[in-house]
Scaffold this active site. Sequence first.
Site, PDB file in Angstrom:
ATOM      1  N   HIS A 153       0.829  -1.215   0.000  1.00  0.00           N
ATOM      2  CA  HIS A 153       0.000   0.000   0.000  1.00  0.00           C
ATOM      3  C   HIS A 153       0.869   1.274   0.000  1.00  0.00           C
ATOM      4  O   HIS A 153       0.413   2.340   0.406  1.00  0.00           O
ATOM      5  CB  HIS A 153      -0.952   0.030   1.203  1.00  0.00           C
ATOM      6  N   SER A 283      13.735  20.477 -16.073  1.00  0.00           N
ATOM      7  CA  SER A 283      12.615  21.420 -16.015  1.00  0.00           C
ATOM      8  C   SER A 283      13.051  22.755 -16.588  1.00  0.00           C
ATOM      9  O   SER A 283      14.182  23.197 -16.365  1.00  0.00           O
ATOM     10  CB  SER A 283      12.153  21.599 -14.558  1.00  0.00           C
TER      11      SER A 283
END
Length: 478
Positions: A153, A283
């Site tokens: 999870h 970026s």
Amino acid sequence: MSQTDRYQSPLSERYASKEMQYIFSPDMKFRTWRKLWIALAETEKELGLPITQEQIDELKAHADDINYDVAKAREKECRHDVMSHVYAYGVQCPKAKGIIHLGATSCYVGDNTDIIVMNEALKLVKKKLINVIAELAKFADKYKDQPTLAFTHFQPAQPTTVGKRATLWMQEFLMDLEDLEYVQSTLKLLGSKGTTGTQASFLELFDGDQETIDKIDPMIAEKMGFKSCYPVSGQTYSRKVDTRVLNILAGIAASATKFSNDIRLLQHLKEVEEPFEKGQIGSSAMAYKRNPMRSERIASLSRYVITDALNPAITSATQWFERTLDDSANKRLSIPEGFLAIDGILDLCLNVVDGLVVYPKVIYKHLMAELPFMATENIMMDAVKAGGDRQELHERIRELSMIAGKHVKEEGRDNDLLDLIAQDPMFNLSREELEKTMDPSKYTGRASVQVDAFLKNVVQPVLDENSEVLGMTAEINV
């Protein structure tokens, strides 16, 4: 027109290899048409039709030098691609002109070529898939003993090793390989069955000789390198075949997505990083960023392939009786583009695995931040050996774990569970004694042994069987 004033497919311009692009090129298609026409003519000659060796030799002499200009001009007049190429072939082969395409329909060249092209494309996919598995095997072996925090999870769970995690990726790719090999082994040619699959034209050509007609399809299949043809058909081969093939590609795409998503998450944690070139920019605004561009592209293209697999399924479901033509335009898009995309995906996977960077110190830091919680059972056993009560110790260790968790989450402190236990007289254990339980390798179970067994018993036999295709490297275009 220039190359910048019309749409160009990103699959060709950015992602797919030249090798895969050629497989789906017009040149590959039309060369295959001519091979099929030769196979048909040879078969008909061998079965007794009045076709001469001179005609066959003429066809073979012009099998590859296709007069595209003649075919293109003819298609403008007749609006039929097959007949335009029959005409163009006949221009080059005047002696054989009258026997080209004898007894066949357009689907004889169209559908048989589609099967041949898909088979060639599956060969290339298989080659690249095996090389991805081979690179993952090297990675798994190298890091089989490197403890790392495992997650369920995406919450910290019992440790595993970096190499063991890689075997999970490998196993899914191996499943895809099994599926690919099975489906490829079942591919058959359409053969030459006529307008509704009844072979009525051949009944006429061979004066009703059933035994001779039964030999046509097997002989064509053998000449084209296939074991057999589908025993029955309408005008086309069943479009269920396309569904089975694209489901293989969708399966590979799903496995690639799982792999790429794990890399993206690990790169966020700064534990594992995909290749990042010296001049690469992460970026336009944030110069420090190292985005997992390749893994994101794998996920992006894979999403396209998974959804693209719906196309042949819907097409197969909506074919009417012996044939409709609402499959044609869809097939021209869905089949080639599915293969071009999966080709780009596998190149990316190979490139990423080949250049994966592992940061053991970061992995160790994250593991040690959680290990005290995971070591509590061992600590409790040591305390019992020192005279403690198991039930009382279990309750107390639960309480101290809650306190330590609160320190971490609410106060931003380091995990101080070991200090809390050392200070509690119920455990009768010193900080030094507790430290001895903090060896991460004690908590990875059989992970390393499982990697060894998996590589030896499952992966290596596959690599040995396909040793002739190993050694590929992949460079991405952009």
